[in-house]
Design a protein around this motif. Structure first.
Motif, PDB file in Angstrom:
ATOM      1  N   UNK A 247       0.928  -1.163   0.157  1.00 41.39           N
ATOM      2  CA  UNK A 247      -0.054   0.005  -0.110  1.00 41.39           C
ATOM      3  C   UNK A 247       0.946   1.244  -0.001  1.00 41.39           C
ATOM      4  N   UNK A 248       0.216   2.320  -0.240  1.00 40.73           N
ATOM      5  CA  UNK A 248       0.724   3.701  -0.471  1.00 40.73           C
ATOM      6  C   UNK A 248      -0.081   4.458   0.459  1.00 40.73           C
ATOM      7  N   UNK A 249       0.096   5.246   1.366  1.00 43.99           N
ATOM      8  CA  UNK A 249      -0.726   6.052   2.068  1.00 43.99           C
ATOM      9  C   UNK A 249      -0.714   7.510   1.924  1.00 43.99           C
ATOM     10  N   UNK A 250       0.387   7.822   1.531  1.00 45.22           N
ATOM     11  CA  UNK A 250       0.716   9.302   1.049  1.00 45.22           C
ATOM     12  C   UNK A 250       2.097   9.451   0.278  1.00 45.22           C
ATOM     13  N   UNK A 251       2.392  10.554   0.038  1.00 42.41           N
ATOM     14  CA  UNK A 251       3.707  10.752  -0.768  1.00 42.41           C
ATOM     15  C   UNK A 251       3.352  11.468  -2.286  1.00 42.41           C
ATOM     16  N   UNK A 252       4.598  11.515  -2.778  1.00 42.76           N
ATOM     17  CA  UNK A 252       4.560  12.179  -4.356  1.00 42.76           C
ATOM     18  C   UNK A 252       4.013  11.244  -5.265  1.00 42.76           C
ATOM     19  N   UNK A 253       4.138   9.858  -4.926  1.00 40.71           N
ATOM     20  CA  UNK A 253       3.545   8.977  -5.918  1.00 40.71           C
ATOM     21  C   UNK A 253       2.036   8.582  -5.927  1.00 40.71           C
ATOM     22  N   UNK A 254       1.369   9.081  -5.135  1.00 38.05           N
ATOM     23  CA  UNK A 254       0.095   9.096  -4.870  1.00 38.05           C
ATOM     24  C   UNK A 254      -0.106   7.860  -3.705  1.00 38.05           C
ATOM     25  N   UNK A 255      -1.695   7.742  -3.889  1.00 41.03           N
ATOM     26  CA  UNK A 255      -1.918   6.514  -2.739  1.00 41.03           C
ATOM     27  C   UNK A 255      -2.146   5.384  -3.595  1.00 41.03           C
ATOM     28  N   UNK A 256      -2.194   4.207  -2.949  1.00 42.26           N
ATOM     29  CA  UNK A 256      -2.530   2.912  -3.388  1.00 42.26           C
ATOM     30  C   UNK A 256      -3.136   2.063  -2.509  1.00 42.26           C
ATOM     31  N   UNK A 257      -4.337   1.305  -2.766  1.00 42.22           N
ATOM     32  CA  UNK A 257      -4.978   0.237  -1.920  1.00 42.22           C
ATOM     33  C   UNK A 257      -3.805  -0.891  -1.724  1.00 42.22           C
ATOM     34  N   UNK A 258      -4.204  -1.603  -0.563  1.00 41.28           N
ATOM     35  CA  UNK A 258      -3.521  -2.563  -0.140  1.00 41.28           C
ATOM     36  C   UNK A 258      -3.934  -3.845  -1.062  1.00 41.28           C
ATOM     37  N   UNK A 259      -2.920  -4.850  -1.178  1.00 39.74           N
ATOM     38  CA  UNK A 259      -3.270  -5.834  -1.750  1.00 39.74           C
ATOM     39  C   UNK A 259      -4.201  -6.830  -0.816  1.00 39.74           C
ATOM     40  N   UNK A 260      -4.953  -7.824  -1.447  1.00 39.35           N
ATOM     41  CA  UNK A 260      -5.899  -8.749  -0.564  1.00 39.35           C
ATOM     42  C   UNK A 260      -5.320  -9.903  -0.641  1.00 39.35           C
ATOM     43  N   UNK A 261      -5.035 -10.495   0.596  1.00 38.80           N
ATOM     44  CA  UNK A 261      -4.522 -11.773   0.646  1.00 38.80           C
ATOM     45  C   UNK A 261      -5.099 -12.316   2.130  1.00 38.80           C
ATOM     46  N   UNK A 262      -4.935 -13.546   2.186  1.00 39.82           N
ATOM     47  CA  UNK A 262      -5.397 -14.262   3.537  1.00 39.82           C
ATOM     48  C   UNK A 262      -4.302 -13.987   4.468  1.00 39.82           C
ATOM     49  N   UNK A 263      -4.147 -12.846   5.195  1.00 37.35           N
ATOM     50  CA  UNK A 263      -3.072 -12.534   6.050  1.00 37.35           C
ATOM     51  C   UNK A 263      -2.632 -13.494   7.226  1.00 37.35           C
TER      52      UNK A 263
END
Length: 352
Positions: A247-263
């Motif tokens: 995931x990306x929560x902030x920053x110059x590259x923008x945000x990105x949702x976290x991958x989905x997996x059976x943690x």
């Protein structure tokens, strides 16, 4: 040409002043072009005799040197006079204080960092500069983990380039012999779609530490992503599962949702194999999220608090990870980079 920061003395010298400015700019996540200006000036004057520097300062010809601009020239002049450069004083006030309010006890227990990049892949500084900064931060060891071939956008290392880099690491360690610091051979190896690792096993076996991370197809379907990650974690050559959700929560590259997996399935595999879950300290990642960090803790995982530094000043980012680990109640004994070098290397040796 006067640029004294205060009435106090400064005895660090102009190269040290310029390097410290670069470090503080990186630590404060300032624009990279500013960093390059001061680090470039430090490199430009490093080979010059002090007499020549002083003569140029007196004559006002420092800016005739390639790589030295007006701002860095002011810093050089002040440092040569034994005065604290104003730019350095300002940056110490702005970026030189503690990065966090918590995590001091965990940070104090840490002996090194298992995830860092150089200009061999997508980092901004030479291997030697990363090593020198790690020494200045009090580390006993630092793992160099440039990217593997598939990550072309990050100039990932081919097998031949990685072999050459291993020789450079040997040379750096020979130069640093007796310092009490060791630069370790490592890689941030891509986890491929089927869970295999993006480098030849014979090369991976020559490394001290291997961080395995997903960088592609981050939106893969949950069951397939789970199989992919579990396969990588169970590979005897994998030591650390890097930034597990991507995931990306902030920053110059923008945000990105976290991958989905059976943690739970992935973290159980980590606990069973002794693979450390990375607490990635980059402010834009904060990975894993707090709920998954707690789950990994409860399932008995080991952890590695890593800076994922792409520049020397970012090596200090591990303070953010230390704060998160302390808040999550993770004991330092479960954090592999609190361990002495010998124990770390024994743990990281390929299993199976």
């Amino acid at each position: 040409m006067h640029d004294g920061g205060d009435d106090g003395g400064y005895d660090g010298g102009p190269v040290a002043a310029l390097r410290r400015i670069g470090f503080l700019l990186e630590r404060g996540r300032e624009d990279t072009f500013k960093v390059k200006a001061f680090r470039g000036a430090a490199a430009a004057i490093l080979p010059l005799p002090e007499d020549e520097l002083r003569a140029r300062a007196d004559e006002g010809t420092l800016t005739d040197l390639p790589g030295v601009g007006s701002s860095s020239a002011k810093v050089i002049v002040s440092a040569l006079r034994g005065e604290l450069p104003q730019r350095l004083a300002d940056l110490e006030a702005e970026h030189g204080g503690p990065l966090t309010e918590g995590g001091a006890s965990v940070r104090a227990a840490m002996r090194g960092d298992l995830h860092s990049h150089s200009d061999w892949s997508d980092g901004g500084s030479p291997i030697e500069e990363m090593a020198f900064t790690a020494i200045e931060l009090g580390h006993d060891y630092q793992v160099l983990t440039d990217h593997s071939p598939r990550l072309r956008i990050a100039n990932g290392l081919s097998a031949d380039r990685l072999r050459r880099q291993l020789g450079v690491v040997d040379a750096v360690n020979e130069h640093l012999a007796g310092s009490g610091f060791t630069l370790l051979k490592g890689i941030e190896v891509d986890i491929l779609d089927d869970g295999s690792l993006d480098q030849h096993d014979e090369l991976l076996e020559r490394l001290d530490v291997r961080v395995a991370s997903v960088h592609s197809k981050l939106a893969m379907e949950e069951r397939a992503m789970t199989r992919r990650m579990v396969a990588a974690v169970r590979n005897p050559l994998t030591n650390v599962l890097g930034h597990c959700t991507g995931r990306m929560v902030t920053g110059s590259r923008g945000t990105r949702q976290q991958s989905q997996f059976d943690a739970a399935a992935v973290f159980r595999a980590c606990a069973e194999t002794g693979t450390a879950v990375e607490i990635n300290s980059r402010p834009e990642r904060r990975d894993p999220p707090s709920d998954l960090l707690a789950l990994a803790r409860d399932l008995g995982c080991l952890f590695s608090i890593d800076s994922d530094a792409h520049a020397p000043g970012q090596l200090d980012f591990i303070a953010y990870g230390a704060e998160r680990a302390e808040a999550a109640g993770i004991e330092p004994e479960r954090i592999v980079n609190t361990w002495p070098l010998e124990r770390l290397l024994e743990w990281a040796h390929p299993k199976g």
